[in-house]
Scaffold this motif. Structure first.
Motif, PDB file in Angstrom:
ATOM      1  N   LEU A  94     -12.902  -6.297   1.625  1.00 40.04           N
ATOM      2  CA  LEU A  94     -13.613  -6.492   0.359  1.00 40.04           C
ATOM      3  C   LEU A  94     -12.614  -6.284  -0.769  1.00 40.04           C
ATOM      4  O   LEU A  94     -11.965  -5.242  -0.844  1.00 40.04           O
ATOM      5  CB  LEU A  94     -14.757  -5.479   0.218  1.00 40.04           C
ATOM      6  N   VAL A  95     -12.472  -7.285  -1.614  1.00 40.61           N
ATOM      7  CA  VAL A  95     -11.594  -7.171  -2.785  1.00 40.61           C
ATOM      8  C   VAL A  95     -12.493  -7.012  -4.005  1.00 40.61           C
ATOM      9  O   VAL A  95     -13.425  -7.794  -4.201  1.00 40.61           O
ATOM     10  CB  VAL A  95     -10.698  -8.424  -2.943  1.00 40.61           C
ATOM     11  N   GLU A  96     -12.207  -5.985  -4.792  1.00 34.29           N
ATOM     12  CA  GLU A  96     -13.036  -5.739  -5.973  1.00 34.29           C
ATOM     13  C   GLU A  96     -12.158  -5.696  -7.226  1.00 34.29           C
ATOM     14  O   GLU A  96     -11.568  -4.651  -7.556  1.00 34.29           O
ATOM     15  CB  GLU A  96     -13.806  -4.420  -5.805  1.00 34.29           C
ATOM     16  N   PRO A  97     -12.055  -6.822  -7.922  1.00 29.86           N
ATOM     17  CA  PRO A  97     -11.201  -6.860  -9.117  1.00 29.86           C
ATOM     18  C   PRO A  97     -11.557  -5.777 -10.134  1.00 29.86           C
ATOM     19  O   PRO A  97     -10.677  -5.265 -10.828  1.00 29.86           O
ATOM     20  CB  PRO A  97     -11.453  -8.265  -9.684  1.00 29.86           C
ATOM     21  N   GLY A  98     -12.821  -5.401 -10.210  1.00 22.58           N
ATOM     22  CA  GLY A  98     -13.246  -4.377 -11.176  1.00 22.58           C
ATOM     23  C   GLY A  98     -12.601  -3.027 -10.921  1.00 22.58           C
ATOM     24  O   GLY A  98     -12.553  -2.171 -11.813  1.00 22.58           O
ATOM     25  N   LEU A  99     -12.119  -2.794  -9.700  1.00 24.06           N
ATOM     26  CA  LEU A  99     -11.471  -1.513  -9.374  1.00 24.06           C
ATOM     27  C   LEU A  99      -9.951  -1.606  -9.436  1.00 24.06           C
ATOM     28  O   LEU A  99      -9.252  -0.598  -9.299  1.00 24.06           O
ATOM     29  CB  LEU A  99     -11.872  -1.053  -7.962  1.00 24.06           C
ATOM     30  N   CYS A 100      -9.435  -2.825  -9.596  1.00 23.67           N
ATOM     31  CA  CYS A 100      -7.981  -3.029  -9.516  1.00 23.67           C
ATOM     32  C   CYS A 100      -7.273  -2.437 -10.732  1.00 23.67           C
ATOM     33  O   CYS A 100      -7.681  -2.662 -11.873  1.00 23.67           O
ATOM     34  CB  CYS A 100      -7.690  -4.525  -9.398  1.00 23.67           C
ATOM     35  N   ALA A 101      -6.199  -1.695 -10.458  1.00 27.80           N
ATOM     36  CA  ALA A 101      -5.410  -1.072 -11.528  1.00 27.80           C
ATOM     37  C   ALA A 101      -4.256  -1.979 -11.966  1.00 27.80           C
ATOM     38  O   ALA A 101      -3.557  -1.661 -12.921  1.00 27.80           O
ATOM     39  CB  ALA A 101      -4.855   0.260 -11.046  1.00 27.80           C
ATOM     40  N   GLY A 102      -4.035  -3.051 -11.235  1.00 32.69           N
ATOM     41  CA  GLY A 102      -2.937  -3.957 -11.576  1.00 32.69           C
ATOM     42  C   GLY A 102      -1.570  -3.373 -11.261  1.00 32.69           C
ATOM     43  O   GLY A 102      -0.566  -3.773 -11.853  1.00 32.69           O
ATOM     44  N   CYS A 103      -1.510  -2.446 -10.322  1.00 37.32           N
ATOM     45  CA  CYS A 103      -0.246  -1.757 -10.022  1.00 37.32           C
ATOM     46  C   CYS A 103       0.703  -2.608  -9.175  1.00 37.32           C
ATOM     47  O   CYS A 103       1.881  -2.301  -9.052  1.00 37.32           O
ATOM     48  CB  CYS A 103      -0.525  -0.437  -9.315  1.00 37.32           C
ATOM     49  N   LEU A 104       0.192  -3.644  -8.551  1.00 33.33           N
ATOM     50  CA  LEU A 104       0.968  -4.582  -7.720  1.00 33.33           C
ATOM     51  C   LEU A 104       1.495  -3.975  -6.419  1.00 33.33           C
ATOM     52  O   LEU A 104       2.330  -4.579  -5.751  1.00 33.33           O
ATOM     53  CB  LEU A 104       2.132  -5.198  -8.514  1.00 33.33           C
ATOM     54  N   SER A 105       1.005  -2.790  -6.077  1.00 37.00           N
ATOM     55  CA  SER A 105       1.446  -2.179  -4.808  1.00 37.00           C
ATOM     56  C   SER A 105       1.122  -3.090  -3.625  1.00 37.00           C
ATOM     57  O   SER A 105       1.892  -3.160  -2.657  1.00 37.00           O
ATOM     58  CB  SER A 105       0.742  -0.839  -4.589  1.00 37.00           C
ATOM     59  N   CYS A 106      -0.022  -3.778  -3.697  1.00 43.17           N
ATOM     60  CA  CYS A 106      -0.438  -4.655  -2.594  1.00 43.17           C
ATOM     61  C   CYS A 106       0.560  -5.796  -2.410  1.00 43.17           C
ATOM     62  O   CYS A 106       0.934  -6.127  -1.280  1.00 43.17           O
ATOM     63  CB  CYS A 106      -1.837  -5.207  -2.848  1.00 43.17           C
ATOM     64  N   ALA A 107       0.984  -6.388  -3.536  1.00 43.99           N
ATOM     65  CA  ALA A 107       1.923  -7.517  -3.462  1.00 43.99           C
ATOM     66  C   ALA A 107       3.274  -7.053  -2.911  1.00 43.99           C
ATOM     67  O   ALA A 107       3.901  -7.755  -2.106  1.00 43.99           O
ATOM     68  CB  ALA A 107       2.088  -8.140  -4.842  1.00 43.99           C
ATOM     69  N   ILE A 108       3.699  -5.870  -3.326  1.00 43.96           N
ATOM     70  CA  ILE A 108       4.982  -5.331  -2.855  1.00 43.96           C
ATOM     71  C   ILE A 108       4.892  -5.001  -1.358  1.00 43.96           C
ATOM     72  O   ILE A 108       5.788  -5.347  -0.576  1.00 43.96           O
ATOM     73  CB  ILE A 108       5.373  -4.079  -3.672  1.00 43.96           C
ATOM     74  N   ALA A 109       3.790  -4.373  -0.965  1.00 43.78           N
ATOM     75  CA  ALA A 109       3.610  -4.009   0.447  1.00 43.78           C
ATOM     76  C   ALA A 109       3.570  -5.255   1.324  1.00 43.78           C
ATOM     77  O   ALA A 109       4.098  -5.268   2.446  1.00 43.78           O
ATOM     78  CB  ALA A 109       2.332  -3.200   0.619  1.00 43.78           C
ATOM     79  N   CYS A 110       2.955  -6.299   0.811  1.00 42.78           N
ATOM     80  CA  CYS A 110       2.868  -7.561   1.568  1.00 42.78           C
ATOM     81  C   CYS A 110       4.264  -8.143   1.774  1.00 42.78           C
ATOM     82  O   CYS A 110       4.623  -8.554   2.876  1.00 42.78           O
ATOM     83  CB  CYS A 110       1.967  -8.542   0.829  1.00 42.78           C
ATOM     84  N   LYS A 111       5.047  -8.157   0.700  1.00 48.67           N
ATOM     85  CA  LYS A 111       6.415  -8.697   0.825  1.00 48.67           C
ATOM     86  C   LYS A 111       7.233  -7.863   1.802  1.00 48.67           C
ATOM     87  O   LYS A 111       8.008  -8.399   2.598  1.00 48.67           O
ATOM     88  CB  LYS A 111       7.093  -8.707  -0.544  1.00 48.67           C
TER      89      LYS A 111
ATOM     90  N   ILE B 155      -2.260   0.319   1.216  1.00 51.86           N
ATOM     91  CA  ILE B 155      -1.534   0.915   0.086  1.00 51.86           C
ATOM     92  C   ILE B 155      -2.383   1.008  -1.182  1.00 51.86           C
ATOM     93  O   ILE B 155      -2.078   1.809  -2.071  1.00 51.86           O
ATOM     94  CB  ILE B 155      -0.242   0.109  -0.202  1.00 51.86           C
ATOM     95  N   CYS B 156      -3.416   0.221  -1.280  1.00 53.02           N
ATOM     96  CA  CYS B 156      -4.177   0.152  -2.545  1.00 53.02           C
ATOM     97  C   CYS B 156      -4.714   1.540  -2.933  1.00 53.02           C
ATOM     98  O   CYS B 156      -5.505   2.140  -2.209  1.00 53.02           O
ATOM     99  CB  CYS B 156      -5.326  -0.841  -2.423  1.00 53.02           C
ATOM    100  N   PRO B 157      -4.294   2.053  -4.108  1.00 52.93           N
ATOM    101  CA  PRO B 157      -4.673   3.429  -4.471  1.00 52.93           C
ATOM    102  C   PRO B 157      -6.086   3.558  -5.026  1.00 52.93           C
ATOM    103  O   PRO B 157      -6.570   4.665  -5.213  1.00 52.93           O
ATOM    104  CB  PRO B 157      -3.641   3.781  -5.558  1.00 52.93           C
ATOM    105  N   THR B 158      -6.738   2.419  -5.311  1.00 48.60           N
ATOM    106  CA  THR B 158      -8.055   2.502  -5.964  1.00 48.60           C
ATOM    107  C   THR B 158      -9.192   1.960  -5.095  1.00 48.60           C
ATOM    108  O   THR B 158     -10.321   1.821  -5.576  1.00 48.60           O
ATOM    109  CB  THR B 158      -8.039   1.696  -7.287  1.00 48.60           C
ATOM    110  N   ASP B 159      -8.882   1.632  -3.853  1.00 45.04           N
ATOM    111  CA  ASP B 159      -9.875   1.000  -2.968  1.00 45.04           C
ATOM    112  C   ASP B 159     -10.355  -0.349  -3.487  1.00 45.04           C
ATOM    113  O   ASP B 159     -11.466  -0.779  -3.153  1.00 45.04           O
ATOM    114  CB  ASP B 159     -11.085   1.922  -2.731  1.00 45.04           C
ATOM    115  N   ALA B 160      -9.524  -1.000  -4.298  1.00 49.88           N
ATOM    116  CA  ALA B 160      -9.876  -2.361  -4.737  1.00 49.88           C
ATOM    117  C   ALA B 160      -9.757  -3.325  -3.564  1.00 49.88           C
ATOM    118  O   ALA B 160     -10.298  -4.430  -3.603  1.00 49.88           O
ATOM    119  CB  ALA B 160      -8.967  -2.803  -5.872  1.00 49.88           C
ATOM    120  N   VAL B 161      -9.036  -2.909  -2.524  1.00 48.42           N
ATOM    121  CA  VAL B 161      -8.983  -3.674  -1.270  1.00 48.42           C
ATOM    122  C   VAL B 161      -9.477  -2.728  -0.178  1.00 48.42           C
ATOM    123  O   VAL B 161      -8.830  -1.734   0.137  1.00 48.42           O
ATOM    124  CB  VAL B 161      -7.548  -4.151  -0.935  1.00 48.42           C
ATOM    125  N   PHE B 162     -10.637  -3.035   0.343  1.00 50.19           N
ATOM    126  CA  PHE B 162     -11.264  -2.172   1.347  1.00 50.19           C
ATOM    127  C   PHE B 162     -11.309  -2.913   2.670  1.00 50.19           C
ATOM    128  O   PHE B 162     -11.803  -4.037   2.755  1.00 50.19           O
ATOM    129  CB  PHE B 162     -12.684  -1.814   0.879  1.00 50.19           C
TER     130      PHE B 162
END
Ligand code: SF4
Ligand code: SF4
Ligand code: SF4
Length: 278
Positions: free
Chosen positions: A43-60, A179-186
């Protein structure tokens, strides 16, 4: 039965006694995973996203893609996920919408249907491109309602999020979710993800809606949106595209076969002329 170096080393590390045992055990694990449905979802929840980009970095990092810390505003051959930023406010009083994007892993996946080489396959909840089979025709990009698969010019093939298929079958969460610190990706089972989506929708209220549950046969990656999908750059009603799209197939044939068909045709013509038109 193909055993990868990684799976072999893992099996060896576990101290499995006989080669036959290793092959049988891994075969059963792979088969069970490939046949499982609804076991893996996000579940991706944009409303919880902090925009930290940790997810994109972890993916790379987990995919060993180049430019680990470079921000990419869009998906690409070496960017399987990114966060799109959109200012819903003003320059003076910005209100940033932050939307993580990646493959939805659709139950009814257009990319599989239109693939000219049969390179895209489903393994349980995961839709994957086989890099050894892909011919880079780009059919999947045009057919995907979200334009997800992207061309890797170095390898001449299409690439996209593969739902961390090197981690999830081994019981690990996708790197971006972990890695998502805000549970914006569950990450969880489809049941857990839908339950959380319903709970979050009740908390968020307003125009909140679940996107993915009822489209394209039900996607494995679903979103909790607080507005119309188009606000987030998603189609309101994404449609399944099939291989009956002549224009796209023509594009694929030109890209994939044109360069080989033309020389053979010329060689045949030349041979015929040399042979006196026999
Ligand atoms: S989002 Fe696009 S690339 Fe991903 S499974 Fe669906 S159709 Fe295929
Ligand atoms: S699931 Fe894995 S491959 Fe897909 S976006 Fe997340 S980290 Fe990247
Ligand atoms: S890691 Fe989570 S909070 Fe950070 S950008 Fe990604 S989705 Fe947003």
């Amino acid at each position: 039965m193909k055993i990868t170096r990684k799976s072999f080393l893992k099996a060896a590390g576990l101290g499995l006694a006989s080669t036959t045992g290793v092959v049988t055990g891994l075969g059963e694990l792979t088969k069970a995973f490939a046949e499982s449905k609804g076991k893996h979802a996000c579940l991706v929840e944009p409303g919880l996203c902090a925009g930290c980009l940790s997810c994109a970095i972890a993916c790379k990092k987990t995919n060993e893609n180049p430019g680990t810390y470079d921000y990419s505003p869009d998906l690409g051959g070496d960017t399987f996920t990114t966060v799109k930023f959109k200012n819903l406010g003003t320059e003076d009083e910005p209100n940033w919408l932050k939307t993580k994007v990646q493959c939805f892993h659709c139950a009814e996946a257009s990319c599989i249907d239109v693939c000219a080489a049969g390179a895209i396959k489903r393994e349980g909840d995961i839709v994957k491109i086989d890099k050894d089979i892909c011919i880079g025709c780009k059919n999947c990009h045009y057919a995907c309602p979200f334009g997800v698969p992207r061309f890797d010019p170095e390898l001449g093939i299409m690439k996209k999020c593969h739902f961390c298929s090197h981690r999830v079958p081994e019981g690990l969460p996708p790197a971006c979710a972990e890695i998502c610190p805000t549970d914006a990706v569950f990450y969880g089972t489809k049941e857990e993800v839908l339950r959380r989506a319903e709970e979050r929708m009740a908390i968020v209220g307003g125009k909140a809606r679940i996107y993915g549950k009822d489209i394209l046969g039900g996607t494995a990656w679903i979103y909790l949106l607080e507005d119309e999908p188009e606000v987030y750059g998603f189609p309101n009603e994404p449609k399944f595209s099939s291989a009956s799209m002549p224009a796209k197939w023509l594009t694929a044939l030109i890209a994939a076969g044109g360069l080989t068909i033309v020389p053979y045709w010329l060689i045949a013509k030349e041979a015929k002329e040399k042979g006196g038109g026999k």
